[in-house]
Design a protein around this motif. Structure first.
Motif, mmCIF file in Angstrom:
data_model
loop_
_atom_site.group_PDB
_atom_site.id
_atom_site.type_symbol
_atom_site.label_atom_id
_atom_site.label_comp_id
_atom_site.label_asym_id
_atom_site.label_seq_id
_atom_site.Cartn_x
_atom_site.Cartn_y
_atom_site.Cartn_z
ATOM 1 N N LEU A 115 0.910 -1.537 -0.077
ATOM 2 C CA LEU A 115 0.053 -0.263 -0.075
ATOM 3 C C LEU A 115 0.751 1.377 0.023
ATOM 4 O O LEU A 115 0.448 2.171 -0.628
ATOM 5 N N HIS A 135 2.123 1.983 -3.084
ATOM 6 C CA HIS A 135 1.278 2.220 -4.096
ATOM 7 C C HIS A 135 1.329 3.577 -4.130
ATOM 8 O O HIS A 135 0.166 3.904 -4.556
ATOM 9 N N VAL A 164 -1.118 4.513 -1.310
ATOM 10 C CA VAL A 164 -2.036 4.412 -0.627
ATOM 11 C C VAL A 164 -1.887 4.696 0.605
ATOM 12 O O VAL A 164 -1.390 4.102 1.255
ATOM 13 N N LEU A 222 -8.158 -2.805 0.971
ATOM 14 C CA LEU A 222 -7.710 -2.085 0.389
ATOM 15 C C LEU A 222 -6.572 -2.215 -0.865
ATOM 16 O O LEU A 222 -6.674 -0.917 -1.730
ATOM 17 N N LYS A 278 -8.820 -3.479 -3.990
ATOM 18 C CA LYS A 278 -9.665 -1.508 -4.476
ATOM 19 C C LYS A 278 -8.215 -1.294 -5.064
ATOM 20 O O LYS A 278 -8.173 -1.436 -6.636
ATOM 21 N N ASN A 279 -6.545 -0.886 -5.051
ATOM 22 C CA ASN A 279 -6.023 0.053 -5.476
ATOM 23 C C ASN A 279 -5.246 -0.354 -6.658
ATOM 24 O O ASN A 279 -5.008 -0.504 -7.221
ATOM 25 N N GLN A 295 -5.802 -3.319 -9.750
ATOM 26 C CA GLN A 295 -6.567 -2.722 -10.612
ATOM 27 C C GLN A 295 -5.621 -2.542 -11.756
ATOM 28 O O GLN A 295 -5.154 -2.625 -12.368
ATOM 29 N N LYS A 296 -4.301 -1.741 -11.165
ATOM 30 C CA LYS A 296 -3.519 -1.338 -11.395
ATOM 31 C C LYS A 296 -2.547 -2.401 -12.174
ATOM 32 O O LYS A 296 -2.183 -2.477 -13.545
#
Lengths: 90, 270
Positions: B19, B22, B24, B39, B42-43, B46-47
């Motif tokens: 996290l 990235h 976040v 989290l 989600k973040n 996707q990437k």
């Protein structure tokens, strides 16, 4: 060991009897009030908690911090005071 | 499957690190793992769906992570344990817990959590180091197959054996010390002698006296009077001698002697 305060020496000099929680070294008016609100209104009640934690320094300090927000110095003073009292009278 | 990172299989610290990498925002400290997983999903996932991370290191890392993850996810949450189980878990870590009652339960749960986290961190560090070594092993093996030189093989074998043992030298020095959450070890300082109402107690309060010195001291005590006695005796002897010399005829002395003898004989009659 660092030198002890007058409050510490007074407390350790005799059995605590019915002394209020503010008689403990490190516990002043503010902390004493917070402890009393949680039910620890007499020094012997705090002693009870100290003994239930098997006189462990780390646990007692954590507990004191949780229950009344004592800082490191106050925690240390209170722990030392109770420990010395136990060594003398228990 | 090896190329797709399943966040549920990663450890909490790995999720945290990802996290942060990235950018976040991390959830508040001491959050449950599920929050991190959400989290992460989600973040990051996707990437990753966009670009394929096809590094060779990933499968190795995933394998290493998955090896230790099942153990991590199986760790029970301290708040779900019964009092007896909590006590048993603490005992496993060498902590002899006192009675687990209302006022002490929270403290012991927190202690167990700290122990579990530090244990997880240690295992994670071990896994990371294993990953590094396994990479070097892989490269070494490739080199071996290409060069086929026995000298290189022996050198690499030595390197591997020296790198692999992961020992903490500091904790070896102090095997008895409990691990602390901050890693700071503190020991009590010996009290300073002679300071702050701590009088120095000598082992031998009095200096030892040998019998010879004691005798000499006693003799010395009497020596002065003895000297005086000798002096007085000599003076008296001199006086008597002078008297003896001055009196020219010995009749004085003989008269004295006679009177003395008469006196003695008179006394002797009694």
């Amino acid at each position: 060991m660092t030198s002890t305060s007058q409050k510490h020496r007074d407390f350790v000099a005799e059995p605590m009897g019915e002394k209020p929680v503010m008689a403990l070294a490190g516990i002043g008016e503010v902390l004493g009030k917070r402890l009393a609100e949680k039910g620890f209104d007499k020094a012997y009640v705090v002693l009870g908690q100290f003994l239930v934690l098997k006189k462990d320094e780390e646990l007692f300090r954590d507990w004191l911090k949780d229950v009344c927000g004592a800082n490191a110095k106050q925690q240390g003073d209170c722990y030392g005071c109770l420990k010395d009292w136990c060594d003398a009278f228990l | 499957m090896p190329f797709v990172e399943d966040p549920a299989h990663l450890s909490k610290s790995r999720l945290k690190a990802d996290l942060v990498a990235h950018n976040v925002a991390l959830p508040p400290a001491e959050s449950k793992k599920e929050i991190y997983v959400e989290l992460h999903l989600k973040n990051i996932d996707q990437k990753n769906a966009a670009d394929f991370s096809s590094d060779e290191e990933d499968p190795v890392q995933d394998v290493a992570e998955q090896e230790e993850d099942p153990e991590d996810t199986e760790m029970p949450d301290p708040s779900d344990l019964t009092d007896d189980d909590l006590k048993a878990m603490l005992l496993k870590y060498g902590v002899k817990a006192g009675p687990i009652v209302g006022s002490t339960r929270a403290l012991y749960e927190r202690k167990l959590k700290k122990l579990l986290q530090s244990d997880g961190h240690d295992r994670l560090n071990g896994a990371e180091k294993a990953v590094l070594y396994s990479d070097s092993e892989e490269e070494a093996e490739e080199e071996e197959s290409e060069k086929l030189e026995p000298v290189d093989q022996s050198d690499q074998a030595l390197q591997e054996s020296s790198q692999e043992p992961v020992t903490d030298s500091f904790s070896d020095l102090l095997p008895d010390m409990k691990t602390t959450p901050t890693g700071i070890y503190a020991t009590c300082r010996r009290p300073i002698r002679g300071a702050a109402q701590r009088p120095i107690q000598y082992a031998y309060p009095d200096t030892p006296i040998s019998p010879m010195t004691l005798e000499r001291r006693e003799v010395e005590r009497r020596l002065v009077p003895i000297q005086i006695q000798i002096f007085v005796f000599l003076i008296v002897a001199c006086i008597v001698y002078f008297l003896f010399v001055n009196v020219e005829d010995g009749s004085f002395v003989s008269d004295l002697l006679d009177s003395l003898s008469q006196g003695y004989s008179a006394n002797g009659a009694f």
